[in-house]
Motif scaffolding. Structure first.
Motif, mmCIF file in Angstrom:
data_model
loop_
_atom_site.group_PDB
_atom_site.id
_atom_site.type_symbol
_atom_site.label_atom_id
_atom_site.label_comp_id
_atom_site.label_asym_id
_atom_site.label_seq_id
_atom_site.Cartn_x
_atom_site.Cartn_y
_atom_site.Cartn_z
ATOM 1 N N ASN A 198 0.826 -1.206 0.000
ATOM 2 C CA ASN A 198 0.000 0.000 0.000
ATOM 3 C C ASN A 198 0.860 1.256 0.000
ATOM 4 O OD1 ASN A 198 0.979 -0.565 2.532
ATOM 5 N ND2 ASN A 198 -0.808 0.209 3.620
ATOM 6 N N LEU A 199 2.003 1.223 0.706
ATOM 7 C CA LEU A 199 2.916 2.363 0.706
ATOM 8 C C LEU A 199 3.514 2.581 -0.675
ATOM 9 C CD1 LEU A 199 4.375 4.564 2.299
ATOM 10 C CD2 LEU A 199 6.109 2.878 2.922
ATOM 11 N N LEU A 200 3.807 1.495 -1.371
ATOM 12 C CA LEU A 200 4.322 1.602 -2.735
ATOM 13 C C LEU A 200 3.291 2.239 -3.653
ATOM 14 C CD1 LEU A 200 6.389 0.915 -4.977
ATOM 15 C CD2 LEU A 200 5.353 -1.351 -5.099
ATOM 16 N N LYS A 201 2.047 1.822 -3.544
ATOM 17 C CA LYS A 201 0.983 2.374 -4.398
ATOM 18 C C LYS A 201 0.776 3.857 -4.106
ATOM 19 C CE LYS A 201 -3.797 1.429 -5.851
ATOM 20 N NZ LYS A 201 -4.416 2.719 -5.488
ATOM 21 N N GLN A 202 0.787 4.245 -2.845
ATOM 22 C CA GLN A 202 0.616 5.653 -2.492
ATOM 23 C C GLN A 202 1.748 6.510 -3.039
ATOM 24 O OE1 GLN A 202 0.223 5.781 1.765
ATOM 25 N NE2 GLN A 202 -1.689 4.600 1.779
ATOM 26 N N SER A 203 2.960 5.999 -2.965
ATOM 27 C CA SER A 203 4.107 6.767 -3.471
ATOM 28 C C SER A 203 4.048 6.914 -4.987
ATOM 29 C CB SER A 203 5.415 6.080 -3.059
ATOM 30 O OG SER A 203 5.524 5.995 -1.659
ATOM 31 N N LEU A 204 3.615 5.875 -5.683
ATOM 32 C CA LEU A 204 3.516 5.963 -7.138
ATOM 33 C C LEU A 204 2.440 6.945 -7.577
ATOM 34 C CD1 LEU A 204 3.833 2.175 -8.097
ATOM 35 C CD2 LEU A 204 5.582 3.940 -8.351
ATOM 36 N N GLU A 205 1.367 7.053 -6.822
ATOM 37 C CA GLU A 205 0.254 7.919 -7.189
ATOM 38 C C GLU A 205 0.403 9.340 -6.678
ATOM 39 O OE1 GLU A 205 -3.108 5.843 -5.697
ATOM 40 O OE2 GLU A 205 -3.257 4.473 -7.416
ATOM 41 N N ASP A 206 1.408 9.606 -5.847
ATOM 42 C CA ASP A 206 1.622 10.940 -5.290
ATOM 43 C C ASP A 206 2.403 11.783 -6.302
ATOM 44 O OD1 ASP A 206 1.777 13.117 -3.654
ATOM 45 O OD2 ASP A 206 3.351 12.309 -2.367
ATOM 46 N N VAL A 207 1.683 12.366 -7.246
ATOM 47 C CA VAL A 207 2.292 13.138 -8.328
ATOM 48 C C VAL A 207 1.789 14.576 -8.248
ATOM 49 C CG1 VAL A 207 2.574 13.369 -10.824
ATOM 50 C CG2 VAL A 207 2.455 11.096 -9.784
ATOM 51 N N HIS A 208 2.733 15.510 -8.191
ATOM 52 C CA HIS A 208 2.358 16.922 -8.138
ATOM 53 C C HIS A 208 1.967 17.458 -9.504
ATOM 54 C CE1 HIS A 208 2.372 21.137 -7.070
ATOM 55 N NE2 HIS A 208 3.345 21.391 -7.925
ATOM 56 N N LYS A 209 2.690 17.052 -10.542
ATOM 57 C CA LYS A 209 2.431 17.540 -11.893
ATOM 58 C C LYS A 209 2.703 16.423 -12.880
ATOM 59 C CE LYS A 209 5.541 20.013 -13.797
ATOM 60 N NZ LYS A 209 6.489 21.077 -14.143
ATOM 61 N N PRO A 210 1.740 16.069 -13.735
ATOM 62 C CA PRO A 210 1.976 15.008 -14.730
ATOM 63 C C PRO A 210 3.120 15.364 -15.675
ATOM 64 C CG PRO A 210 -0.365 15.517 -14.525
ATOM 65 C CD PRO A 210 0.353 16.570 -13.761
ATOM 66 N N TYR A 211 3.725 14.355 -16.235
ATOM 67 C CA TYR A 211 4.905 14.566 -17.071
ATOM 68 C C TYR A 211 4.595 15.348 -18.334
ATOM 69 C CZ TYR A 211 3.392 11.097 -20.517
ATOM 70 O OH TYR A 211 2.709 10.430 -21.487
ATOM 71 N N TYR A 212 3.357 15.243 -18.865
ATOM 72 C CA TYR A 212 3.046 15.932 -20.114
ATOM 73 C C TYR A 212 2.831 17.424 -19.909
ATOM 74 C CZ TYR A 212 -1.392 14.291 -18.109
ATOM 75 O OH TYR A 212 -2.400 13.966 -17.264
ATOM 76 N N LEU A 213 2.970 17.916 -18.697
ATOM 77 C CA LEU A 213 2.898 19.355 -18.425
ATOM 78 C C LEU A 213 4.258 19.936 -18.061
ATOM 79 C CD1 LEU A 213 -0.382 19.499 -16.279
ATOM 80 C CD2 LEU A 213 -0.136 19.854 -18.744
ATOM 81 N N HIS A 214 5.326 19.151 -18.264
ATOM 82 C CA HIS A 214 6.645 19.632 -17.841
ATOM 83 C C HIS A 214 7.110 20.821 -18.661
ATOM 84 C CE1 HIS A 214 9.152 18.251 -21.252
ATOM 85 N NE2 HIS A 214 8.236 17.310 -21.378
ATOM 86 N N HIS A 215 6.567 21.002 -19.881
ATOM 87 C CA HIS A 215 7.022 22.104 -20.729
ATOM 88 C C HIS A 215 6.596 23.455 -20.178
ATOM 89 C CE1 HIS A 215 2.970 20.949 -22.084
ATOM 90 N NE2 HIS A 215 2.815 22.218 -22.381
ATOM 91 N N GLU A 216 5.661 23.455 -19.193
ATOM 92 C CA GLU A 216 5.243 24.726 -18.603
ATOM 93 C C GLU A 216 6.271 25.256 -17.618
ATOM 94 O OE1 GLU A 216 1.438 24.180 -16.893
ATOM 95 O OE2 GLU A 216 0.441 23.714 -18.790
ATOM 96 N N ASN A 217 7.252 24.395 -17.219
ATOM 97 C CA ASN A 217 8.352 24.809 -16.350
ATOM 98 C C ASN A 217 7.872 25.386 -15.028
ATOM 99 O OD1 ASN A 217 10.379 24.078 -18.161
ATOM 100 N ND2 ASN A 217 10.235 26.031 -19.244
ATOM 101 N N SER A 218 6.774 24.916 -14.537
ATOM 102 C CA SER A 218 6.322 25.337 -13.215
ATOM 103 C C SER A 218 7.081 24.571 -12.163
ATOM 104 C CB SER A 218 4.816 25.082 -13.075
ATOM 105 O OG SER A 218 4.537 23.714 -13.260
ATOM 106 N N SER A 219 7.572 25.281 -11.170
ATOM 107 C CA SER A 219 8.409 24.656 -10.155
ATOM 108 C C SER A 219 7.564 23.901 -9.149
ATOM 109 C CB SER A 219 9.240 25.727 -9.427
ATOM 110 O OG SER A 219 8.378 26.685 -8.826
ATOM 111 N N LEU A 220 8.189 22.919 -8.516
ATOM 112 C CA LEU A 220 7.501 22.146 -7.498
ATOM 113 C C LEU A 220 7.298 22.980 -6.247
ATOM 114 C CD1 LEU A 220 9.342 18.720 -7.788
ATOM 115 C CD2 LEU A 220 7.043 19.240 -8.545
#
Length: 816
Positions: free
Chosen positions: A198-220
């Motif tokens: 369950n900890l593995l699943k939570q870590s995989l799903e804990d995403v601040h910004k999807p990869y296809y939005l990386h071109h917006e260069n918004s910082s974490l």
């Protein structure tokens, strides 16, 4: 003055004068471009300044590829940054000749990764770019990569994947019955199998910004900075079970908005994971069969097996964000994934992960470093966990950047017990206990009876032999002690062609050899490895009515990929085991019996990770066997380490890895210390060791005298000595001063044989011209960066001054 007449149309045309740079005008804003050139020399590992003209201003962005004039030749380069001024006089700078119109090939985050990797392993940014960026194919750049799949479609595709994944997973929860033969892993299966799933699943799903939005260069945000996670997963037995579980992890990360980079040891494992992903609906990224030849797919592949055009096409698709997942061998560790990516490495101790080019980076360390830069998730998955992974579970005494704490994902004991086959060690003592009349033979009667019983049950049998090499280790016939070289104590090799035995380390011929144990002469040397051909002849005499298949990379037939689940005997080397096809749609084929022949060769294997590598190879072969509930069994034939047999029998590699870690801690060997290997011609190696402070060591010198106030080493001081403190019966490596015994950082210097490419041309020369040596330098882990910087500086000085002789180094090598 008379001139030679010429025919009409053949007169020499006047040369056009090349436009001088004076006619070009520099850009108004940030006219200076700092460029990393494709020049591999260590002393040229900096950026070079060039002028950006006005017509190039809109295209000369950081990350773009350019062509410039460097000295008398033209080279390619990457614009690293732009600024208003330069430390070089403006009159000495040249204009950029051409900007290659393919856009930004290196993103800002990938630049940070390249710089971090180069600093961690003592290379230059140009060294990493040469390995990370595939060769450009102009025809691929002209293709429209967005014909069939573009980012807008990819977002819709991920939304559909989330719906299908959630519905299938919910449906499977009510239908899951604990069976280990399911082809598709679900969350219910993971929860019922592994702790911390369950900890593995939570870590995989804990995403601040999807990869296809990386071109917006918004910082974490601050909540997501330094929030990377790392997990260790022990693979379960069962046909392709590890690939099914890994596929679930990959799909979970993709549907959460992560890009995924998976590094596997060989192309066979890459294909296994690709087939497991196709069960979830993912498709390989390739050209379609229609006449338009459009590109489509979800999983790209980066392997040396592919053509340069396919590699470049896959790399561009990953860099553009068109493909969310990449599978590959060692080169996939440089895949240009973005945002909070998932980095997975399978069998992290495999020898294939050691890069063969400067700076000899290790795939595991590179992926750990990139995980920290991307605030992503790192997963290492293997049958036999490496000593590095075992050390990282403690979370203490770790090297910065290339290492970090791990979270253990271990299968439950009941699941392991049900999925594991019966394991029996048939050595001399155990055979005598059951009164086997053939005790001492290579394949005893007990093993032959088990093979016949399995064949009668209409199941295939797998016989695994030692490596089928062109050379064989030598041992004494009389006392069975390993034959070693008099010059450097290295193991002796017996060539197949019958020539004189030679040392595997320094290459010296063993003339007049005598056993150091029983004083036997050279007539008592014998080979301790037996190949697949001799095994097939031996088996055919007993089972002449059964089909026999040979699978080995050294044979003409090569490695056999698939066999049918029928009664047959398969003889293969470790790592060349054929997969078994099954007629059932809900299960994978499996062997009824797996026999590991010549287990006593594990006693003679050399190398720092020899026992771990042996256990991993055995567990990998045993994982293809049926479970004990279906009558599957694994036989270990011959003498071996008791801890190897115990680890395989209990399917718990931590038994061996814990003991290995304890022994290395006492012996001051990695991963408890940082190790660098230096090799080359003797004088160059000696000069380098003196320059970095590895040879001029004073035992009575207080360690605090060479450390500055901020904790860093003084650049003019010697390397710190290693101190061993005995506390609670455990050896701890420390760099602090105390009343303890100090050990010098240098091991060696020992001779080594010339490379195979130079052996023939140097064979007729004097031995002094072929004096090639190597040395090992050990320092506490907190001084790793200092050691790397010193070695990098001295190697750059060696080549800048054009000194004679080879000089190379590698940090964190697999073998010393």
């Amino acid at each position: 003055m008379l001139e030679q007449p010429s025919l009409d149309g053949l007169a020499r045309k006047p040369r056009r004068r090349k436009k001088s740079d004076s006619t070009q005008s520099q850009a108004d804003n940030c006219p200076i471009a700092h460029i990393v050139l494709d020049v591999q020399a260590s002393h040229l590992g900096k950026t070079f300044d060039y002028i950006v003209s006005k017509d190039q201003d809109d295209y000369a962005k950081p990350g773009c590829m350019v062509r410039v004039k460097f000295g008398t030749r033209r080279v390619n380069g990457i614009i690293w940054s732009r600024s208003e001024s330069s430390t070089t006089p403006i009159s000495s700078l040249k204009f950029i000749e051409k900007i290659i119109p393919i856009g930004e090939v290196v993103s800002k985050s990938f630049m940070e990764d390249i710089s971090s990797i180069a600093d961690a392993y003592g290379g230059t940014r140009a060294n990493i770019i040469r390995l990370a960026l595939p060769r450009r194919i102009a025809g691929v750049d002209k293709e429209n990569l967005l014909d069939d799949i573009h980012l807008s479609k990819r977002v819709k595709w991920i939304n559909e994947l989330q719906k299908n994944f959630r519905s299938n997973d919910t449906c499977a929860i009510s239908q899951y019955d604990g069976s280990e033969n399911l082809r598709k892993t679900t969350y219910a299966r993971m929860i019922a199998t592994y702790n911390n799933a369950n900890l593995l699943k939570q870590s995989l799903e804990d995403v601040h910004k999807p990869y296809y939005l990386h071109h917006e260069n918004s910082s974490l945000s601050n909540n997501y900075k330094n929030n990377c996670k790392a997990f260790l997963i022990d693979a379960l037995p069962g046909a392709m079970r590890w690939a099914q579980d890994l596929a679930w992890i990959i799909v979970t990360a993709i549907r959460a908005g992560r890009q995924v980079a998976v590094v596997l040891p060989t192309i066979r494992e890459v294909n296994d994971v690709m087939r497991a992903l196709m069960v979830y609906g993912l498709k390989p990224y390739k050209k379609s069969q229609n006449p338009s030849g459009t590109l489509s797919g979800d999983v790209a592949r980066l392997c040396a097996y592919d053509s340069p055009a396919d590699r470049y096409r896959a790399w561009r698709a990953i860099e553009k964000g068109i493909v969310p997942c990449v599978l590959g061998t060692r080169s996939a560790m440089y895949a240009p994934v973005e945002s909070q990516a998932l980095f997975v490495i399978v069998e992290d101790g495999a020898y294939q992960y050691a890069d063969g080019m400067m700076p000899y980076a290790q795939a595991r360390g590179v992926m750990r470093l990139r995980t920290q830069n991307h605030n992503g998730v790192f997963i290492t998955m293997s049958f036999a966990r490496s000593v590095i992974s075992q050390n990282e579970l403690k979370g203490k005494n770790l090297a910065a950047k290339v290492s970090g704490p791990l979270i253990e994902i271990k299968p439950f004991n009941t699941i392991v017990s049900n999925a594991c086959p019966w394991v029996r060690l048939l050595n001399l003592d155990n055979l005598n206990k059951i009164n086997d009349p053939s005790a001492g033979s290579r394949i005893p009667y007990t093993a032959l009876a088990s093979i016949r019983q399995t064949l009668d049950a209409n199941l295939p049998v797998l016989l695994v032999t030692a490596q089928d090499d062109t050379v064989q280790r030598a041992a004494c016939k009389k006392c069975h002690s390993m034959a070693r070289c008099k010059r450097c104590t290295g193991p002796l090799d017996l060539p197949i062609d019958g020539s004189a035995p030679k040392c595997a380390w320094c290459g010296s011929a063993a003339i007049g050899w005598k056993c150091s144990n029983c004083s036997s002469g050279s007539n008592f040397i014998e080979a301790i490895r037996v190949g697949v051909n001799f095994t097939a002849k031996e088996i055919f005499k007993i089972f002449n009515d059964v089909p026999i298949i040979i699978s080995s990379a050294k044979q003409k037939s090569g490695v056999i990929e698939w066999i049918d689940q029928k009664p047959m005997i398969v003889i293969c080397t470790l790592g060349a085991e054929p997969r078994v096809l099954s007629s059932s749609k809900n299960s994978c084929g499996e062997y009824g019996l797996v026999a590991i022949l010549d287990a006593w060769t594990s006693l003679y294997n050399t190398g720092l990770d020899s026992r771990i590598d042996t256990l991993n190879a055995w567990m990998k072969a045993a994982s293809m066997c049926a479970s004990k509930n279906r009558g599957g069994s694994v036989l270990i034939l011959g003498e071996t380490y008791d801890i190897l047999a115990k680890s395989l029998e209990e399917w718990d590699s931590s038994i061996l890895s814990k003991q290995e870690l304890q022994e290395r801690s006492e012996a001051l060997l990695p991963p408890t210390v940082c190790v660098a290997r230096i090799w080359g011609f003797r004088q160059a190696v000696v000069d380098t060791l003196n320059a970095i402070g590895a040879m001029s060591v004073d035992v009575s010198e207080d360690i605090t005298k060479v450390v500055s106030k901020n904790g860093d080493l003084d650049s003019s001081s010697n390397l710190p000595m290693l101190k061993v403190e005995t506390k609670d019966s455990e050896s701890v490596v420390s760099g602090d001063s105390s009343e303890s015994e100090y050990l010098p950082p240098l091991l060696g210097i020992v001779p080594m044989k010339p490379p195979s490419t130079l052996h023939e041309q140097n064979s007729q020369r004097f031995e002094e011209l072929n004096d090639r040596v190597k040395a090992v330098v050990r320092v506490p882990l907190e001084y790793r960066d200092e050691l790397v910087n010193r070695l990098k500086k001295e190697c750059a000085k060696h080549f800048a001054m054009r000194k004679n002789g080879e000089l190379k180094f590698s940090v964190d090598p697999k073998d010393l």
